[in-house]
Design a protein around this motif. Sequence first.
Motif, PDB file in Angstrom:
ATOM      1  N   ASP A  96       9.204  -7.445  -1.338  1.00  0.00           N
ATOM      2  CA  ASP A  96       8.252  -6.936  -2.321  1.00  0.00           C
ATOM      3  C   ASP A  96       9.019  -6.510  -3.576  1.00  0.00           C
ATOM      4  O   ASP A  96       9.836  -5.600  -3.524  1.00  0.00           O
ATOM      5  N   PRO A  97       8.757  -7.182  -4.698  1.00  0.00           N
ATOM      6  CA  PRO A  97       9.516  -6.886  -5.901  1.00  0.00           C
ATOM      7  C   PRO A  97       9.248  -5.496  -6.472  1.00  0.00           C
ATOM      8  O   PRO A  97      10.071  -4.966  -7.223  1.00  0.00           O
ATOM      9  N   ASP A  98       8.124  -4.896  -6.075  1.00  0.00           N
ATOM     10  CA  ASP A  98       7.803  -3.576  -6.613  1.00  0.00           C
ATOM     11  C   ASP A  98       8.459  -2.443  -5.840  1.00  0.00           C
ATOM     12  O   ASP A  98       8.430  -1.294  -6.277  1.00  0.00           O
ATOM     13  N   VAL A  99       9.009  -2.770  -4.688  1.00  0.00           N
ATOM     14  CA  VAL A  99       9.607  -1.724  -3.871  1.00  0.00           C
ATOM     15  C   VAL A  99      11.035  -1.472  -4.316  1.00  0.00           C
ATOM     16  O   VAL A  99      11.829  -2.405  -4.438  1.00  0.00           O
ATOM     17  N   THR A 100      11.336  -0.208  -4.565  1.00  0.00           N
ATOM     18  CA  THR A 100      12.685   0.144  -4.988  1.00  0.00           C
ATOM     19  C   THR A 100      13.567   0.423  -3.775  1.00  0.00           C
ATOM     20  O   THR A 100      14.539  -0.252  -3.517  1.00  0.00           O
ATOM     21  N   CYS A 146       0.839  -1.213   0.000  1.00  0.00           N
ATOM     22  CA  CYS A 146       0.000   0.000   0.000  1.00  0.00           C
ATOM     23  C   CYS A 146       0.863   1.247   0.000  1.00  0.00           C
ATOM     24  O   CYS A 146       0.622   2.198  -0.753  1.00  0.00           O
ATOM     25  N   ALA A 147       1.857   1.254   0.860  1.00  0.00           N
ATOM     26  CA  ALA A 147       2.719   2.432   0.972  1.00  0.00           C
ATOM     27  C   ALA A 147       3.432   2.680  -0.348  1.00  0.00           C
ATOM     28  O   ALA A 147       3.611   3.821  -0.774  1.00  0.00           O
ATOM     29  N   ASN A 148       3.825   1.606  -0.986  1.00  0.00           N
ATOM     30  CA  ASN A 148       4.537   1.745  -2.245  1.00  0.00           C
ATOM     31  C   ASN A 148       3.650   2.380  -3.317  1.00  0.00           C
ATOM     32  O   ASN A 148       4.126   3.156  -4.149  1.00  0.00           O
ATOM     33  N   ASN A 149       2.359   2.081  -3.255  1.00  0.00           N
ATOM     34  CA  ASN A 149       1.439   2.712  -4.201  1.00  0.00           C
ATOM     35  C   ASN A 149       1.441   4.223  -4.029  1.00  0.00           C
ATOM     36  O   ASN A 149       1.426   4.972  -5.006  1.00  0.00           O
ATOM     37  N   PHE A 150       1.461   4.658  -2.781  1.00  0.00           N
ATOM     38  CA  PHE A 150       1.489   6.097  -2.535  1.00  0.00           C
ATOM     39  C   PHE A 150       2.788   6.710  -3.014  1.00  0.00           C
ATOM     40  O   PHE A 150       2.813   7.799  -3.566  1.00  0.00           O
ATOM     41  N   ALA A 151       3.874   6.002  -2.810  1.00  0.00           N
ATOM     42  CA  ALA A 151       5.169   6.517  -3.272  1.00  0.00           C
ATOM     43  C   ALA A 151       5.158   6.662  -4.787  1.00  0.00           C
ATOM     44  O   ALA A 151       5.601   7.676  -5.336  1.00  0.00           O
ATOM     45  N   MET A 152       4.626   5.643  -5.451  1.00  0.00           N
ATOM     46  CA  MET A 152       4.600   5.688  -6.919  1.00  0.00           C
ATOM     47  C   MET A 152       3.696   6.804  -7.411  1.00  0.00           C
ATOM     48  O   MET A 152       3.998   7.485  -8.389  1.00  0.00           O
ATOM     49  N   LYS A 153       2.579   6.989  -6.704  1.00  0.00           N
ATOM     50  CA  LYS A 153       1.682   8.091  -7.081  1.00  0.00           C
ATOM     51  C   LYS A 153       2.415   9.417  -6.992  1.00  0.00           C
ATOM     52  O   LYS A 153       2.188  10.323  -7.771  1.00  0.00           O
ATOM     53  N   LYS A 171       5.403   9.817  -7.562  1.00  0.00           N
ATOM     54  CA  LYS A 171       6.549   9.699  -8.461  1.00  0.00           C
ATOM     55  C   LYS A 171       7.856   9.625  -7.688  1.00  0.00           C
ATOM     56  O   LYS A 171       8.878  10.156  -8.112  1.00  0.00           O
ATOM     57  N   ARG A 172       7.796   8.992  -6.539  1.00  0.00           N
ATOM     58  CA  ARG A 172       9.008   8.800  -5.761  1.00  0.00           C
ATOM     59  C   ARG A 172       9.394   7.339  -5.767  1.00  0.00           C
ATOM     60  O   ARG A 172       8.537   6.449  -5.820  1.00  0.00           O
ATOM     61  N   LYS A 173      10.681   7.098  -5.693  1.00  0.00           N
ATOM     62  CA  LYS A 173      11.125   5.719  -5.686  1.00  0.00           C
ATOM     63  C   LYS A 173      11.393   5.220  -4.285  1.00  0.00           C
ATOM     64  O   LYS A 173      11.638   4.042  -4.067  1.00  0.00           O
ATOM     65  N   THR A 174      11.373   6.135  -3.344  1.00  0.00           N
ATOM     66  CA  THR A 174      11.701   5.750  -1.982  1.00  0.00           C
ATOM     67  C   THR A 174      10.484   5.847  -1.085  1.00  0.00           C
ATOM     68  O   THR A 174       9.849   6.903  -1.007  1.00  0.00           O
ATOM     69  N   LEU A 175      10.167   4.750  -0.414  1.00  0.00           N
ATOM     70  CA  LEU A 175       9.095   4.771   0.568  1.00  0.00           C
ATOM     71  C   LEU A 175       9.488   5.696   1.705  1.00  0.00           C
ATOM     72  O   LEU A 175      10.575   5.561   2.258  1.00  0.00           O
ATOM     73  N   ASN A 176       8.585   6.600   2.052  1.00  0.00           N
ATOM     74  CA  ASN A 176       8.898   7.394   3.228  1.00  0.00           C
ATOM     75  C   ASN A 176       7.816   7.211   4.287  1.00  0.00           C
ATOM     76  O   ASN A 176       6.842   6.469   4.097  1.00  0.00           O
ATOM     77  N   ALA A 177       8.022   7.906   5.398  1.00  0.00           N
ATOM     78  CA  ALA A 177       7.122   7.717   6.530  1.00  0.00           C
ATOM     79  C   ALA A 177       5.682   8.066   6.178  1.00  0.00           C
ATOM     80  O   ALA A 177       4.743   7.371   6.579  1.00  0.00           O
ATOM     81  N   SER A 178       5.504   9.128   5.422  1.00  0.00           N
ATOM     82  CA  SER A 178       4.118   9.543   5.148  1.00  0.00           C
ATOM     83  C   SER A 178       3.424   8.548   4.220  1.00  0.00           C
ATOM     84  O   SER A 178       2.202   8.387   4.285  1.00  0.00           O
TER      85      SER A 178
END
Lengths: 134, 115
Positions: free
Chosen positions: B51-55, A51-58, A60-67
């Motif tokens: 997770d393969p989608d996580v960079t 889920c968090a990764n979806n927000f990061a991608m939205k 346009k960031r490649k790094t998951l952050n706290a928010s």
Amino acid sequence: MAERPEDLNLPNAVITRIIKEALPDGVNISKEARSAISRAASVFVLYATSCANNFAMKGKRKTLNASDVLSAMEEMEFQRFVTPLKEALEEQKKKDKDKKTDPEEQDKSRDEDNEEDEERLEEEEQNEEEEVDN
Amino acid sequence: MAAAAGSGTPREEEGPSGEAAAPQPQAPTSAPGARLSRLPLARVKALVKADPDVTLAGQEAIFILARAAELFVETIAKDAYCCAQQGKRKTLQRRDLDNAIEAVDEFAFLEGTLD
């Protein structure tokens, strides 16, 4: 030996302690129940990560952050976690600031402080190069 | 090596089984006892990496995920206990957990994953 992600268990001792602290004194937990809760926690992390990764991608960031993670909590209907998580984050930041005043720690903190995303998942970087087919 | 990089990254030397010597959590913060239950960030990071989608994942993200997982364990244990109480038992059983998962909407994502 291929391991499924859910097999990446979190340490039993810590899980058990968290459970015991959550429950009233004198309440026990069967091994099966504890093991299931441990698996559930792993699944939770995997799901939250996704889920968090979806927000990061939205964003346009490649790094998951706290928010991203906080947004994921709301998305997963765990809004009640958001406030305690924010508090924990503040506390952690304060601890980091305190460490900075300690000259011995300064070099280490400086590295972490430059960018918050110092946790490079280097394996993923390599994978990313391989998987570039849009 | 013992002085691992700053903010709460415990030793990452645990083998895959992870059962060996329960890692001692970082020193508790001001509230004694409240911070003894800490999931090691290394394990959480391993899950995130799965997770393969996580960079990439920032350190704060890992930290919050760990804390969220702790809150989750508390929450699901308490909810499962409500079921056990109805059975007037003092031991939480697997079926209490299954009941909680069925009964609580937020736990729907767990259905089918624990078997």
